[in-house]
Design an enzyme around this catalytic site. Structure first.
Site, PDB file in Angstrom:
ATOM      1  N   GLU A 426       0.707  -1.440  -0.147  1.00  0.00           N
ATOM      2  CA  GLU A 426       0.049  -0.072   0.133  1.00  0.00           C
ATOM      3  C   GLU A 426       0.835   1.343  -0.054  1.00  0.00           C
ATOM      4  OE1 GLU A 426      -3.133  -0.142   3.273  1.00  0.00           O
ATOM      5  OE2 GLU A 426      -3.821  -1.967   2.108  1.00  0.00           O
ATOM      6  N   GLU A 502      -4.053  -9.117   0.586  1.00  0.00           N
ATOM      7  CA  GLU A 502      -4.402  -8.598   1.966  1.00  0.00           C
ATOM      8  C   GLU A 502      -5.927  -8.713   2.086  1.00  0.00           C
ATOM      9  OE1 GLU A 502      -2.181  -5.919   3.909  1.00  0.00           O
ATOM     10  OE2 GLU A 502      -3.569  -5.320   5.235  1.00  0.00           O
TER      11      GLU A 502
HETATM   12  C1  GAL Z   1      -3.871  -2.819   5.499  1.00  0.00           C
HETATM   13  C2  GAL Z   1      -2.383  -2.156   5.827  1.00  0.00           C
HETATM   14  C3  GAL Z   1      -2.287  -3.331   7.183  1.00  0.00           C
HETATM   15  C4  GAL Z   1      -3.149  -3.082   8.141  1.00  0.00           C
HETATM   16  C5  GAL Z   1      -4.428  -3.224   7.829  1.00  0.00           C
HETATM   17  C6  GAL Z   1      -5.659  -3.041   8.527  1.00  0.00           C
HETATM   18  O1  GAL Z   1      -4.352  -1.511   4.694  1.00  0.00           O
HETATM   19  O2  GAL Z   1      -1.672  -2.948   4.799  1.00  0.00           O
HETATM   20  O3  GAL Z   1      -0.840  -2.896   7.465  1.00  0.00           O
HETATM   21  O4  GAL Z   1      -2.947  -1.660   8.479  1.00  0.00           O
HETATM   22  O5  GAL Z   1      -4.906  -2.410   6.758  1.00  0.00           O
HETATM   23  O6  GAL Z   1      -6.960  -3.542   8.460  1.00  0.00           O
END
Ligand code: GAL
Length: 821
Positions: A426, A502
């Site tokens: 991100e 993710e």
């Molecule tokens: C994502 C990020 C992670 C964590 C997660 C929490 O956007 O890559 O590191 O912050 O959100 O939802």
């Protein structure tokens, strides 16, 4: 280089457990007798320096984990652009509220008697948090910036006879991390002593370009210091049988060998077979160096036409989790037993892949993934040049990014588990032309250093990367969340496949349930007061698994994509375990100080969600799990939904013997109905809820009951392992449950428990998984959280019995024995 498995030829005089010798190469682990101070002191790098008030510690060490928790530590004010926040607020526990910010010094005296004898002495670090500056005998030998990376220095010319002083200054800045980074020498430090003529550090690259059940081609590329050298290689299987051998031509600088292994035992997630290449370096016939490198024979391919990711020619979906590096109550200090326990829990869930978010993994974790059969997505950065955090990696990107990638690849490339690299998570550089160039630049460095694995980036700015071409550049486009954009991204990107790099970020607290049961998408633009009004003041998330963040989604949203879109090659759930810091959605609410995202809590206890993933991912074993608990005094007659997570497609629920009907998984209702069995209208009455699962022929396949528990009566203890190694490092994790007289868990119990460890071990830590607890992990007392907690006991260097006693006022004392060998 930790994954080099060294033949343990212990030398008489050097027979301490942390020195290994192979040929003329010696590796000494610098673990004990370090001096430490959490202060910036002038002159600490000088040999003659007063260290009276310094602490003696062992490394790996995390100086901040003993706390205390303090909301003032690294309080982060402002808006998080990334999350689309519009209202500035103050986040207290974002980096864990533990005292990691500041300067720490470490000192260690060591001796290298043979240093002058044409020896090369390397000082190696598996990571140092952070910005290490390294001194030998008062002279600076080098520095690194990224706290997570592996690096080394040649210290040969700085050494002297007798005592040498190694001193390291570390500094963690505020506003430099989005989670708890840990502090100090949290990974291994070693001395490598070898001949001038020798294999270079991280000098071997073993690949298996052709693999079939009949034979495999093994290519070994070795970099060497020295001319007129040749390499003799023996490849052995796990049982020690020689399966191939070769002697190279004489050469200098770099020597390549190609060997064939007949009928290879292939590395796969279910059969993690490993091989050992024993490499001997000769100069003019004289043996100069020896190293053993472990590797696996496996074939990976990413091919949209063949179905996405293929492991050994078989389409394989990533059933993965993201993991931060901390080990809960142990902090960031690496411990192999703790990592192994995590992987054991995940294996049982059916998980087959790990993403080291958002940094270089520990070498110990990679070794375990090789041995236990996990695929690995090794990540490098959370930030490139555009900042997320004022003092984050953006400060170093230009000068250090290439060096960091090179070290990541060189130190880890022989691990068969690694099947993909990630150059970023991100990164705000997803916006703008320079970002596309940076993506390409980094990817090219990965390709240059390792042509065998593709590169991804976890992308959340999906609209932007579709437009700018950033997404099209990546070997494998990874999407973080944004389930509504999967179709469009698949159409727009040329790769023909998408990875859920993710997913989910569903939030829950073990054993906590909110009523009425409904989906809650957190509103990150709500004021503190609005949030408190909405959530109440427990600062817990409901374990009905229906709460998520403004940017994220529920597990079922991902399941639909994974199941219906063959071009989705898998997912990495955020996260396998809760971690210190980032207590979304309660970042502004003290005392929240650790995450709610985990499938398991911070103590490693599975939350309900564990069984939801298990019901899909573990295709071998039965899953039948009921939630919530059945102790709802005061809710008699009120609607108290019951969910069942199971691999069976239908089941019947009974409350005190009365059927509540059969529920079957169906695509015709909500996404949840497809993956969960839900009885939404159940009225609470104390007693027993029983679920009977049916197989597809309508036959009873399995049953499970949950009872209303009576008064807390005694304590039950169960250890993950009853026999551990007497090496001073191994751990046993003992789950402590407060139960009624019949052994039912008391799901609201919060008794203060006391721990006493005697015999051949010591009390190491305790954790109850409550993200709002301010009790410290290293003190031998803690309240149970929703009836449970986990005590960690560590072995010493002696064999015998360790006894753990757990006491609490009004409850019968319990004890358990762990053997050490
Ligand atoms: C994502 C990020 C992670 C964590 C997660 C929490 O956007 O890559 O590191 O912050 O959100 O939802």
């Amino acid at each position: 280089m930790k994954h080099i498995i060294i033949h343990l030829i212990f030398l008489g005089l050097l027979a301490v457990n942390c020195t290994v010798q192979q040929g003329s190469r010696r590796v000494e682990v610098l673990d004990s007798n370090w001096q430490f101070i959490n202060e910036d002191v002038k002159g600490a790098e000088q040999l003659n320096f007063n260290t009276d008030n310094w602490e003696i510690v062992t490394v790996p060490h995390d100086w901040a984990i003993k706390g205390p928790f303090d909301e003032a530590v690294d309080k982060q004010s402002g808006i998080i652009k990334q999350n689309n926040e519009k209202i500035a607020n103050e986040k207290t526990g974002r980096t864990g509220a533990l005292p990691h910010v500041g300067v720490g010094w470490y000192r260690k005296v060591f001796n290298v008697p043979d240093y002058n004898n044409n020896k090369k002495v390397l000082l190696t670090f598996d990571g140092a948090m952070s910005q290490p500056q390294v001194y030998i005998n008062g002279t600076k030998v080098g520095e690194w910036k990224n706290g997570y990376n592996y690096f080394y220095f040649d210290i040969s010319e700085y050494l002297q006879e007798g005592d040498n002083l190694l001193a390291i200054r570390l500094e963690n800045l505020p506003y430099s991390s989005r989670w708890y980074p840990g502090a100090g020498l949290f990974r291994k430090v070693q001395l490598v002593i070898k001949d001038e003529v020798s294999f270079k550090h991280w000098g071997h690259f073993i690949t298996t370009p052709q693999v079939s059940s009949e034979s495999a081609t093994i290519t070994i590329n070795s970099k060497i210091n020295g001319r007129d050298c040749h390499v003799e290689t023996i490849i052995k299987d796990a049982a020690g049988n020689v399966v191939a051998s070769q002697q190279s031509e004489a050469g200098a600088g770099e020597i390549e060998q190609i060997l064939t292994v007949e009928n290879p035992a292939i590395w796969d997630v279910d059969t993690p077979n490993l091989y050992y290449a024993e490499l001997s370096l000769y100069q003019n016939g004289v043996l100069k160096d020896m190293q053993t490198v472990r590797f696996g024979i496996r074939n990976i391919e990413y091919n949209a036409d063949k179905g996405g990711f293929l492991l050994n020619d078989k389409v394989t979906k990533f059933k993965g989790v993201c993991l931060h590096h901390d080990l809960g109550p142990l902090g960031a200090a690496i411990n192999k037993a703790a990592l192994k326990r995590q992987l054991t829990i995940l294996k049982d869930m059916g998980c087959n892949a790990i993403r080291s978010s958002h940094n270089m993994p520990s070498l110990e974790q990679l070794e375990l993934c090789d041995e236990m059969g996990f695929l690995f997505l090794a990540e490098s950065f959370d930030e490139w040049k555009k900042p997320k955090m004022e003092n984050g990696y953006n400060l170093f990107f230009d000068e250090w990014a290439e060096k960091d990638v090179v070290n990541l690849v060189h130190a880890t490339r022989n691990h068969p588990c690694i099947v993909m690299w990630s150059s970023g998570n991100e990164v705000p550089d997803q916006h703008g032309k320079e970002g596309v160039e940076r993506a390409k630049w980094l990817q090219d460095i990965f390709h240059r250093e390792d042509p065998t694995r593709p590169v991804t980036v976890g992308m959340d700015q999906v609209k932007a990367v579709m437009k700018s071409g950033f997404g099209a550049v990546m070997d494998i486009p990874g999407l973080n969340y944004r389930v509504h954009l999967y179709e469009e991204a698949y159409e727009k990107f040329p790769q023909g496949m998408l990875l859920g790099s993710e997913t989910a970020s569903t939030v829950s607290s073990r054993g906590y349930y909110r009523f009425p049961v409904e989906q809650i998408k957190d509103n990150y633009n709500a004021t503190k007061e609005q949030k408190e009004h909405f959530y109440g003041n427990t600062y817990q998330c409901s374990s009905y698994d229906l709460e998520y963040c403004g940017w994220s989604n529920l597990p079922d949203d991902d399941f639909v994509l994974q199941d219906d879109k063959p071009w989705v090659i898998g997912e990495f759930v955020w996260t396998g375990f809760d971690y210190l810091g980032e207590p979304t959605p309660f970042d502004q609410f003290w005392p929240s100080r650790s995450s709610y995202f985990g499938i398991c809590d911070l103590a490693g206890l599975p939350k309900d969600r564990y069984y939801l993933y298990r019901s899909r991912w573990n295709t071998e074993d039965e899953t039948l799990h009921i939630l919530p608990h059945w102790n709802w005094e005061g809710r008699e007659g009120e609607t108290t939904p019951v969910f069942v997570y199971t691999n069976y497609n239908s089941a019947e629920l009974f409350v005190n013997g009365v059927s509540q009907g059969i529920q079957s998984k169906t695509k015709d209702k909500s996404k949840q109905h497809r993956y969960r069995l839900m009885w939404m209208g159940v009225k609470y009455e104390p007693g027993t809820i029983r679920v009977v699962a049916y197989d597809d022929k309508g036959k009873v396949a399995a049953e499970k009951e949950v009872h209303t528990a009576g008064k807390a009566h005694h304590i039950e203890l169960s250890a993950d392992r009853r026999n551990i190694h007497a090496d001073g490092q191994d751990l046993a994790y003992v789950t402590v449950s407060v139960v009624d007289k019949d052994g039912n868990l008391c799901p609201h119990a919060n008794n203060q428990l006391e721990f006493e460890v005697t015999g051949a071990g010591q009390f190491k830590a305790v954790c109850n998984g409550d993200a709002t607890s301010l009790e410290m992990f290293h003190k031998p007392t803690m309240k149970a959280f929703n009836g449970q907690l986990v005590v960690t006991v560590q072995s010493m260097n002696e064999t015998g019995d360790i006894q753990l006693k757990v006491k609490s006022e009004g409850l019968k004392t319990a004890s358990i024995t762990i053997k050490t060998k």
